[in-house]
Design a protein around this motif. Sequence first.
Motif, PDB file in Angstrom:
ATOM      1  N   ARG A  74       0.844  -1.208   0.000  1.00  0.00           N
ATOM      2  CA  ARG A  74       0.000   0.000   0.000  1.00  0.00           C
ATOM      3  C   ARG A  74       0.872   1.249   0.000  1.00  0.00           C
ATOM      4  O   ARG A  74       1.673   1.466   0.910  1.00  0.00           O
ATOM      5  CB  ARG A  74      -0.956   0.001   1.193  1.00  0.00           C
ATOM      6  CG  ARG A  74      -1.702   1.307   1.379  1.00  0.00           C
ATOM      7  CD  ARG A  74      -2.961   1.157   2.194  1.00  0.00           C
ATOM      8  NE  ARG A  74      -4.014   0.487   1.422  1.00  0.00           N
ATOM      9  CZ  ARG A  74      -5.283   0.370   1.845  1.00  0.00           C
ATOM     10  NH1 ARG A  74      -5.638   0.850   3.033  1.00  0.00           N
ATOM     11  NH2 ARG A  74      -6.185  -0.244   1.098  1.00  0.00           N
ATOM     12  N   VAL A  75       0.685   2.049  -1.023  1.00  0.00           N
ATOM     13  CA  VAL A  75       1.425   3.307  -1.182  1.00  0.00           C
ATOM     14  C   VAL A  75       0.450   4.464  -1.035  1.00  0.00           C
ATOM     15  O   VAL A  75      -0.599   4.482  -1.696  1.00  0.00           O
ATOM     16  CB  VAL A  75       2.109   3.384  -2.563  1.00  0.00           C
ATOM     17  CG1 VAL A  75       2.870   4.700  -2.728  1.00  0.00           C
ATOM     18  CG2 VAL A  75       3.031   2.194  -2.775  1.00  0.00           C
ATOM     19  N   ILE A  76       0.780   5.407  -0.182  1.00  0.00           N
ATOM     20  CA  ILE A  76       0.006   6.643  -0.106  1.00  0.00           C
ATOM     21  C   ILE A  76       0.776   7.736  -0.841  1.00  0.00           C
ATOM     22  O   ILE A  76       1.987   7.860  -0.676  1.00  0.00           O
ATOM     23  CB  ILE A  76      -0.276   7.041   1.352  1.00  0.00           C
ATOM     24  CG1 ILE A  76      -1.492   6.263   1.848  1.00  0.00           C
ATOM     25  CG2 ILE A  76      -0.496   8.544   1.511  1.00  0.00           C
ATOM     26  CD1 ILE A  76      -1.992   6.661   3.205  1.00  0.00           C
ATOM     27  N   VAL A  77       0.067   8.480  -1.660  1.00  0.00           N
ATOM     28  CA  VAL A  77       0.674   9.542  -2.463  1.00  0.00           C
ATOM     29  C   VAL A  77       0.177  10.898  -1.980  1.00  0.00           C
ATOM     30  O   VAL A  77      -1.037  11.143  -1.915  1.00  0.00           O
ATOM     31  CB  VAL A  77       0.341   9.370  -3.961  1.00  0.00           C
ATOM     32  CG1 VAL A  77       0.957  10.509  -4.772  1.00  0.00           C
ATOM     33  CG2 VAL A  77       0.835   8.020  -4.469  1.00  0.00           C
ATOM     34  N   LEU A  78       1.121  11.767  -1.644  1.00  0.00           N
ATOM     35  CA  LEU A  78       0.827  13.142  -1.268  1.00  0.00           C
ATOM     36  C   LEU A  78       1.551  14.071  -2.238  1.00  0.00           C
ATOM     37  O   LEU A  78       2.689  13.803  -2.626  1.00  0.00           O
ATOM     38  CB  LEU A  78       1.295  13.441   0.162  1.00  0.00           C
ATOM     39  CG  LEU A  78       0.796  12.513   1.270  1.00  0.00           C
ATOM     40  CD1 LEU A  78       1.387  12.934   2.609  1.00  0.00           C
ATOM     41  CD2 LEU A  78      -0.721  12.513   1.342  1.00  0.00           C
ATOM     42  N   SER A  79       0.894  15.147  -2.614  1.00  0.00           N
ATOM     43  CA  SER A  79       1.517  16.066  -3.567  1.00  0.00           C
ATOM     44  C   SER A  79       0.896  17.444  -3.459  1.00  0.00           C
ATOM     45  O   SER A  79      -0.275  17.597  -3.082  1.00  0.00           O
ATOM     46  CB  SER A  79       1.331  15.519  -4.993  1.00  0.00           C
ATOM     47  OG  SER A  79       1.936  16.378  -5.935  1.00  0.00           O
ATOM     48  N   ASP A  80       1.700  18.457  -3.776  1.00  0.00           N
ATOM     49  CA  ASP A  80       1.217  19.822  -3.963  1.00  0.00           C
ATOM     50  C   ASP A  80       0.403  20.333  -2.776  1.00  0.00           C
ATOM     51  O   ASP A  80      -0.700  20.864  -2.937  1.00  0.00           O
ATOM     52  CB  ASP A  80       0.392  19.914  -5.258  1.00  0.00           C
ATOM     53  CG  ASP A  80       1.232  19.587  -6.483  1.00  0.00           C
ATOM     54  OD1 ASP A  80       1.918  20.495  -6.988  1.00  0.00           O
ATOM     55  OD2 ASP A  80       1.222  18.417  -6.915  1.00  0.00           O
ATOM     56  N   LEU A  81       0.966  20.202  -1.597  1.00  0.00           N
ATOM     57  CA  LEU A  81       0.321  20.737  -0.395  1.00  0.00           C
ATOM     58  C   LEU A  81       0.426  22.258  -0.349  1.00  0.00           C
ATOM     59  O   LEU A  81      -0.488  22.933   0.126  1.00  0.00           O
ATOM     60  CB  LEU A  81       0.972  20.140   0.847  1.00  0.00           C
ATOM     61  CG  LEU A  81       0.395  20.539   2.206  1.00  0.00           C
ATOM     62  CD1 LEU A  81      -1.011  19.988   2.367  1.00  0.00           C
ATOM     63  CD2 LEU A  81       1.298  20.048   3.344  1.00  0.00           C
ATOM     64  N   HIS A  82       1.548  22.799  -0.816  1.00  0.00           N
ATOM     65  CA  HIS A  82       1.775  24.247  -0.850  1.00  0.00           C
ATOM     66  C   HIS A  82       1.539  24.897   0.519  1.00  0.00           C
ATOM     67  O   HIS A  82       0.848  25.917   0.637  1.00  0.00           O
ATOM     68  CB  HIS A  82       0.906  24.905  -1.930  1.00  0.00           C
ATOM     69  CG  HIS A  82       1.370  24.604  -3.324  1.00  0.00           C
ATOM     70  ND1 HIS A  82       2.482  25.187  -3.873  1.00  0.00           N
ATOM     71  CD2 HIS A  82       0.867  23.765  -4.271  1.00  0.00           C
ATOM     72  CE1 HIS A  82       2.654  24.726  -5.105  1.00  0.00           C
ATOM     73  NE2 HIS A  82       1.688  23.853  -5.370  1.00  0.00           N
ATOM     74  N   ASN A  83       2.129  24.278   1.534  1.00  0.00           N
ATOM     75  CA  ASN A  83       2.090  24.795   2.902  1.00  0.00           C
ATOM     76  C   ASN A  83       0.691  24.854   3.505  1.00  0.00           C
ATOM     77  O   ASN A  83       0.476  25.539   4.512  1.00  0.00           O
ATOM     78  CB  ASN A  83       2.737  26.189   2.992  1.00  0.00           C
ATOM     79  CG  ASN A  83       4.240  26.110   3.154  1.00  0.00           C
ATOM     80  OD1 ASN A  83       4.793  25.076   3.502  1.00  0.00           O
ATOM     81  ND2 ASN A  83       4.919  27.217   2.898  1.00  0.00           N
ATOM     82  N   ARG A  84      -0.225  24.145   2.948  1.00  0.00           N
ATOM     83  CA  ARG A  84      -1.572  24.126   3.501  1.00  0.00           C
ATOM     84  C   ARG A  84      -1.620  23.211   4.725  1.00  0.00           C
ATOM     85  O   ARG A  84      -0.845  22.260   4.838  1.00  0.00           O
ATOM     86  CB  ARG A  84      -2.567  23.632   2.450  1.00  0.00           C
ATOM     87  CG  ARG A  84      -4.003  23.683   2.944  1.00  0.00           C
ATOM     88  CD  ARG A  84      -4.968  23.335   1.858  1.00  0.00           C
ATOM     89  NE  ARG A  84      -6.321  23.379   2.388  1.00  0.00           N
ATOM     90  CZ  ARG A  84      -7.408  23.116   1.685  1.00  0.00           C
ATOM     91  NH1 ARG A  84      -7.308  22.806   0.411  1.00  0.00           N
ATOM     92  NH2 ARG A  84      -8.599  23.178   2.238  1.00  0.00           N
ATOM     93  N   GLU A  85      -2.559  23.492   5.621  1.00  0.00           N
ATOM     94  CA  GLU A  85      -2.741  22.648   6.796  1.00  0.00           C
ATOM     95  C   GLU A  85      -4.198  22.209   6.894  1.00  0.00           C
ATOM     96  O   GLU A  85      -5.119  23.018   6.776  1.00  0.00           O
ATOM     97  CB  GLU A  85      -2.332  23.393   8.064  1.00  0.00           C
ATOM     98  CG  GLU A  85      -0.838  23.670   8.154  1.00  0.00           C
ATOM     99  CD  GLU A  85      -0.454  24.319   9.464  1.00  0.00           C
ATOM    100  OE1 GLU A  85      -0.134  23.592  10.409  1.00  0.00           O
ATOM    101  OE2 GLU A  85      -0.492  25.566   9.519  1.00  0.00           O
ATOM    102  N   PHE A  86      -4.378  20.916   7.121  1.00  0.00           N
ATOM    103  CA  PHE A  86      -5.697  20.347   7.344  1.00  0.00           C
ATOM    104  C   PHE A  86      -5.828  20.089   8.843  1.00  0.00           C
ATOM    105  O   PHE A  86      -5.386  19.054   9.355  1.00  0.00           O
ATOM    106  CB  PHE A  86      -5.867  19.055   6.543  1.00  0.00           C
ATOM    107  CG  PHE A  86      -5.893  19.270   5.060  1.00  0.00           C
ATOM    108  CD1 PHE A  86      -7.085  19.532   4.400  1.00  0.00           C
ATOM    109  CD2 PHE A  86      -4.722  19.240   4.315  1.00  0.00           C
ATOM    110  CE1 PHE A  86      -7.116  19.746   3.039  1.00  0.00           C
ATOM    111  CE2 PHE A  86      -4.732  19.458   2.958  1.00  0.00           C
ATOM    112  CZ  PHE A  86      -5.932  19.712   2.310  1.00  0.00           C
ATOM    113  N   GLY A  87      -6.393  21.056   9.529  1.00  0.00           N
ATOM    114  CA  GLY A  87      -6.439  21.011  10.976  1.00  0.00           C
ATOM    115  C   GLY A  87      -5.127  21.491  11.550  1.00  0.00           C
ATOM    116  O   GLY A  87      -4.120  21.623  10.846  1.00  0.00           O
TER     117      GLY A  87
END
Length: 303
Positions: free
Chosen positions: A69-82
Amino acid sequence: MRKQAEQTNTAPKKTGRKPWRQKRVWTAFCALLAAGLLALGGCFLLSDELEVTFHHLYSPKAASGETIRVIVLSDLHNREFGPANQELVDQTAALRPDLIAIAGDMVNADDESLDVILSLCSRLLEIAPVYYSPGNHESSLMYEKGSHLENLLLEQGVHVLVNRAEAVTIHKTPLLIGGLTTSAEGYEEYGAAFFEEYERSGGFKLLIAHYPSLFYDYLADRSVDLGVCGHYHGGQVWIPFVGGLYHGDTGMFPKYSGGLYSLTHSTIFVSRGMGGHSGLPRINNRPELAVIDIRACLKNSEG
């Protein structure tokens, strides 16, 4: 008696105002209902809540019965979720990945603060190994502004892949996880030598390459078991059955804007990303936390 009858016949008639009032009430109700539906539709189309998407890739190189299982994260641009990206971390942990692939642009080139990404990576490392291939924003910080981002990530234990690869075995499956950081314009100068050697590997090749445009020409016919990209932000506006609408690098309708794509000898996944840098809203394009399950090909003894 006749006079009384005449008076009766000249009595005021009903004006019919009640049906007119009912029509006005009905019209107002329909208008309010339409406004409510438009508001709900707008909230849905502009939703910025994390969306978990699931994708499956079958490969003869995966050990039978063992899913990676691979999780892919990309292009957060310093955003915060909570606070401190707690929501993103919690959802990632709940998915129980074997590795986390970060496809770049988690920071902003015009914001030299590294607090968001360093805090996030330190917490992701408690969940699974993190493999990070920088995008154009990281490259701008590191190579134009002298940021120590790469060293700080390495000190945390993040596998930072800048035109290089690392071998690892997960569930009995040998993988060669590579990072190709150059754009298509710089491929021949900065990336070609690395990729020529990388392609010769016999293991499962997981290549993290921020730019999908690398697979337009240079890598379109090359052999990669799974390429992971970002950069296009899902085309900013996601159109059902069509895909992303626009990106500044490509113009209208980027060729690979989001999801899994089968190429001649490769499969690539393009993340829609989690944030943005243009200030434009994402429409029908929720921030994406992607899950890719790599499984063994099912044996088919029958014709």
